[in-house]
Scaffold this motif. Structure first.
Motif, mmCIF file in Angstrom:
data_model
loop_
_atom_site.group_PDB
_atom_site.id
_atom_site.type_symbol
_atom_site.label_atom_id
_atom_site.label_comp_id
_atom_site.label_asym_id
_atom_site.label_seq_id
_atom_site.Cartn_x
_atom_site.Cartn_y
_atom_site.Cartn_z
ATOM 1 N N TYR A 1 0.834 -1.198 0.000
ATOM 2 C CA TYR A 1 0.000 0.000 0.000
ATOM 3 C C TYR A 1 0.880 1.265 0.000
ATOM 4 C CZ TYR A 1 -3.503 -3.395 1.437
ATOM 5 O OH TYR A 1 -4.307 -4.485 1.509
ATOM 6 N N ALA B 1 -4.965 6.620 -2.316
ATOM 7 C CA ALA B 1 -4.340 5.367 -1.849
ATOM 8 C C ALA B 1 -4.221 4.375 -3.016
ATOM 9 C CB ALA B 1 -5.158 4.740 -0.727
ATOM 10 N N LEU C 1 -2.971 4.097 7.957
ATOM 11 C CA LEU C 1 -2.583 5.485 7.643
ATOM 12 C C LEU C 1 -2.365 6.226 8.955
ATOM 13 C CD1 LEU C 1 -2.180 7.592 5.380
ATOM 14 C CD2 LEU C 1 -4.594 8.210 5.650
ATOM 15 N N VAL D 1 0.389 5.914 -0.439
ATOM 16 C CA VAL D 1 -0.492 7.095 -0.597
ATOM 17 C C VAL D 1 0.282 8.206 -1.308
ATOM 18 C CG1 VAL D 1 -1.982 6.638 1.363
ATOM 19 C CG2 VAL D 1 0.130 7.922 1.721
#
Length: 716
Positions: A4, A46, A28, A6
């Motif tokens: 993941y 994201a 997060l 962002v």
């Protein structure tokens, strides 16, 4: 297995590093404190990828809103607010608005402000003279009694407090500001005289004189339109003889006379005066009785001048009245009816001295014959000025003018006009028009009759008269030629008066030589004017002598210039500065460096070895750059080869690699080690040289010959 990440502002874009995500768990997190007043929300995206970096799902948007905290106090837009309110304002009158701002979220209680008045100074006439709207900040009056003339201070100072959290004193943050409210003046106090009656006095016939000072009081603010008074006379002055201007400094009324006042007509005045302001009084305020006063003015009598009536006085009479004739009576009246005074008369202006006046009764009579043709009479009018004086204390006097219109009589004989004429020796035509002049008026003047006198006898033999009309006649020459000269022709002229007057008048006739135009030549005019031939010749001789003197002076100046040039060639060589060394501006050194040895000017190669004396160079003369080794130049050849010598020297200088370029700093006061002549500083130093032969210099021209005579001669 997924990874993941962002992106966006706050993650990988400025401001970077605020938000991070766990690449494995996708949690997060925030890494720094957030400030809503700086950035209220963040927009992130994201991403989810596999181990090979392939996107397994479309990115999603994450919007993070920063929740507000009450971390900012209210702030007023000004530290001090200024406002004003008119005195006498009713309760509920708007005064002003104060404003404060809070950086916190206005949609929450953190940014919702409430206002209140913390204190008031002064607290009179009430401690709560004003109130404030707790939401808008509008300040209004809540009590009556705002009177600028009664208050201890003409302004109020309020401390205003603003609190957030909707004014919660426990959790809210507060701030304060100062508000100054000035009570402005309104015209609520009329001017009032300091006394009911004022007194003044003034002499009669005076104007622009202050009679009395009218004082008033006004409680309004000084030097404003509500304080300045305007004065009006409402009774007692129907003819407008008085006015009341205002003194802007003291606000007093200055009662002034603007038109003359006659004591014999009115001995006093009783004036009613009213005072108002420049602006109307406030609603509900009326002028009191004290705004009206009475002014008593007493007129003082003075001795006034007697007055002639009528003035001027005109009469008509014939000229030629004999001396002692009574003309008229010219009297004056004394305005001072309440004073017993006598008036006496005298003459002030009588340019021809024709009249006299009786000092007691004012009768005017002649003391000379009246003449209308006198130069003092203009257009048949003659003016005489008389004075009337009384015996008052101090005496006063007035003047009057008598205008006499003089009627013409035939008392002047005519004369020929023009009195002088010109005529050619052989006139063509031989007639001249003449007329007559008579200072009398018609019918005592023209038409005229002209007649030649009977004597001398040659007059009628040479001349004749032909009548043209009643004003002109022609004078003709009977003979064909008349010699040049001046002639007088007697002509008897008679006017047309009731008793005609005749006169024999002489006409001067100048007979002269004329050109083809019939005009007298200039030489004849000069002779006729009295300048003879001898005088003309003398003038011409003087002009010739003057020209000769000027020519001789010019020749003498030229000869003197030639002698001066010749003397220049014979100047003693010792006096000729061209062959001497002149010192103009030599810096440094002392007197020991100014003794030069002229023997060093000799040719270096012709000197004996012991004669070559290298001068001692001063340290301040040494060049700053490195000393170059200049090549030795060849000595001067035979005088006949002087041209080749110069060209060889020029060629050597051009090919010298150590010589500086033409645009560099050149050193002229240092010879260098390659010079056999040594330093110029040793020109006058002692030398052991023997006698040299300077005869060869004589072959180089006259200038070098003088040099040879200078240095090759004996000590004498």
């Amino acid at each position: 297995m997924l990874r993941y990440s962002v992106t966006g502002p706050g993650a990988d874009q400025p401001p970077t590093g605020i938000f991070i995500i766990n690449p494995i768990s996708g949690q997060l997190s925030v890494t720094k404190p957030l400030d809503r007043e700086h950035i209220s929300n963040f927009h992130l995206r994201a991403h989810a990828v596999d181990l090979n970096g392939n996107q397994v799902e479309n990115p999603i948007d994450i919007v993070i809103n920063v929740i507000d905290q009450n971390d900012n106090r209210p702030e007023f837009t000004h530290t001090v607010f200024n406002g004003s309110v008119p005195e006498g304002s009713k309760p509920g009158s708007f005064v002003m608005t104060v404003t404060a701002v809070d950086k916190d979220d206005p949609k929450t209680a953190n940014g919702m402000l409430r206002y209140k008045i913390a204190s008031q100074n002064p607290q009179s006439p009430s401690s709560n003279m004003f109130t404030i709207n707790n939401k808008t900040g509008d300040i209004i009056t809540v009590a009556a009694g705002l009177d600028r003339e009664v208050c201890v201070c003409v302004c109020y100072t309020l401390i205003i407090m603003a609190t957030d959290m909707e004014g919660n004193p426990t959790y809210g943050l507060s701030n304060t500001a100062t508000t100054v409210i000035r009570v402005t003046d309104v015209n609520d106090n009329p001017p009032e005289f300091t006394t009911d009656t004022f007194f003044g006095e003034v002499h009669e016939n005076r104007v622009n004189v202050i009679v009395a000072n009218l004082t008033v009081t006004d409680k309004d603010q000084p030097h404003t339109s509500a304080w300045s008074a305007v004065y009006r006379i409402i009774a007692g002055d129907p003819t407008g003889r008085f006015s009341i201007p205002m003194d802007p400094t003291t606000n007093e009324g200055l009662l002034t006379v603007v038109k003359p006042v006659d004591f014999e007509l009115s001995r006093s005045f009783m004036l009613t005066v009213e005072a108002e302001n420049e602006v109307p009084l406030a609603r509900g305020i009326h002028l009191p009785r004290q705004s009206t006063a009475t002014v008593s003015v007493r007129i003082l009598d003075i001795n006034e001048s007697p007055e002639f009536s009528p003035n001027p006085k005109s009469i008509k009479l014939e000229e030629g009245l004999p001396a002692g004739s009574l003309l008229t009576t010219f009297t004056a009246q004394d305005p001072d009816r309440f004073m017993r005074q006598t008036v006496r008369y005298s003459k002030m202006y009588d340019p021809a001295n024709w009249l006299e006046i009786d000092p007691v009764n004012g009768r005017i009579s002649t003391i000379a014959v009246l003449d209308r043709e006198s130069p003092y009479v203009k257009n048949s009018l003659y003016n005489v000025t008389f004075m009337a004086s009384d015996n008052g204390i101090p005496p006063a006097s007035g003047t009057g003018t008598l205008q006499m219109y003089l009627l013409d009589i035939n008392d002047n004989a005519p004369h020929v006009f023009p009195p002088e004429v010109e005529m050619c020796e052989r006139p063509d035509p031989n007639a001249i028009n003449i007329t007559a002049s008579d200072p009398d008026l018609t019918p005592n003047a023209g038409p005229f009759s002209f007649e030649l006198a009977g004597r001398p006898s040659d007059v009628r033999r040479n001349w004749t008269l032909n009548r043209l009309n009643g004003e002109y006649t022609q004078l003709r020459l009977r003979i064909g030629y008349l010699a040049s000269g001046n002639y007088e022709v007697p002509i008897m002229i008679t006017d047309s008066g009731n008793l005609p007057m005749s006169n024999t008048s002489y006409l001067r006739v100048k007979v002269c030589q004329c050109d083809h135009h019939g005009d007298c030549v200039d030489m004849e005019r000069i002779i006729a004017a009295g300048l003879g031939t001898g005088a003309i010749i003398a003038i011409l001789i003087c002009i010739i002598i003057l020209l000769v003197l000027v020519l001789l002076f010019v020749m003498w100046m030229k000869r003197r210039d030639k002698e001066r040039q010749a003397k220049q060639l014979l100047i003693d060589p010792e006096d000729d500065v061209r062959d001497n060394i002149l010192k103009y501006d030599e810096e440094g050194g002392g007197e020991e460096d100014q003794d030069y040895d002229l023997s060093q000017l000799q040719q270096p190669d012709a000197l004996e070895p012991e004669c070559v004396k290298v001068g001692i160079r001063r340290l301040d003369e040494r060049p700053l750059h490195h000393e170059h080794q200049y090549p030795l130049r060849s000595a001067a050849p035979h005088p006949g080869d002087i041209g080749d010598f110069i060209h060889e020297g020029l060629k050597a200088a051009d090919n010298d690699p150590t010589a500086p370029p033409y645009d560099s700093l050149l050193v002229f006061d240092y010879e260098g080690s390659g010079s056999t002549a040594g330093s110029l500083s040793s020109l006058y130093s002692s030398s052991s040289c023997g006698d040299q032969d300077y005869d060869y210099l004589g072959d180089w021209g006259p200038r070098f010959r003088k040099l040879a005579d200078l240095y090759g001669g004996s000590d004498d």
